[in-house]
Design an enzyme around this catalytic site. Sequence first.
Site, PDB file in Angstrom:
ATOM      1  N   HIS A  12       8.045 -16.645 -15.359  1.00 37.03           N
ATOM      2  CA  HIS A  12       9.482 -16.806 -15.543  1.00 37.03           C
ATOM      3  C   HIS A  12      10.071 -17.706 -14.467  1.00 37.03           C
ATOM      4  O   HIS A  12       9.440 -17.965 -13.458  1.00 37.03           O
ATOM      5  CB  HIS A  12      10.218 -15.450 -15.552  1.00 37.03           C
ATOM      6  N   GLU A  63      14.699 -15.349 -16.051  1.00 35.06           N
ATOM      7  CA  GLU A  63      15.253 -14.147 -15.414  1.00 35.06           C
ATOM      8  C   GLU A  63      16.647 -14.484 -14.896  1.00 35.06           C
ATOM      9  O   GLU A  63      16.817 -15.394 -14.090  1.00 35.06           O
ATOM     10  CB  GLU A  63      14.372 -13.704 -14.251  1.00 35.06           C
ATOM     11  N   HIS A  82      16.429 -28.792 -13.449  1.00 37.96           N
ATOM     12  CA  HIS A  82      16.900 -28.282 -14.729  1.00 37.96           C
ATOM     13  C   HIS A  82      15.830 -27.424 -15.378  1.00 37.96           C
ATOM     14  O   HIS A  82      14.669 -27.464 -14.991  1.00 37.96           O
ATOM     15  CB  HIS A  82      17.285 -29.438 -15.665  1.00 37.96           C
ATOM     16  N   GLU A 130      17.921 -29.328 -19.989  1.00 33.90           N
ATOM     17  CA  GLU A 130      17.576 -30.541 -20.728  1.00 33.90           C
ATOM     18  C   GLU A 130      17.079 -30.146 -22.102  1.00 33.90           C
ATOM     19  O   GLU A 130      16.236 -29.262 -22.245  1.00 33.90           O
ATOM     20  CB  GLU A 130      16.477 -31.314 -19.989  1.00 33.90           C
TER      21      GLU A 130
END
Length: 137
Positions: A12, A63, A82, A130
């Site tokens: 994550h 998360e 990003h 993005e």
Amino acid sequence: MNEASGQFRMMHTMIRVLDLDKSIAFYTGLLGMTLLRRDDYPDGKFTNAFVGYGPEESDTVVELTHNWGREEPYEIGSGFGHLALGVTDIYAVCDALAQQGAKIPRPPGPMLHGTTHIAFIEDPDGYKIELIGLDTM
């Protein structure tokens, strides 16, 4: 493939958010992710929510961490770039997101030095996401 590649799996990415409910609504409502779990940690005074497109056991997720009592927005910093999501028909996706009120600081179009079409949107805390046109790669 190196030896270590079989030992690791991306699990994550964590970002800190000011308004957890608003962030969950953005990621689930606008981006179609699922709220996988939400856990309060009273001793630490924070809540974690995990969102994604599949289960944590097999997919990389996001998360969202909300620190209780925080009233000021976080500084995103110059090191963060990003998150990236692949989409089909990037123009239709961006039109739909715009109609739902998403901020789109970089509308869809070809990359400056390539043919892949991309766009950038922002979540409620200003994190850039993005969008990459999978059909233009």
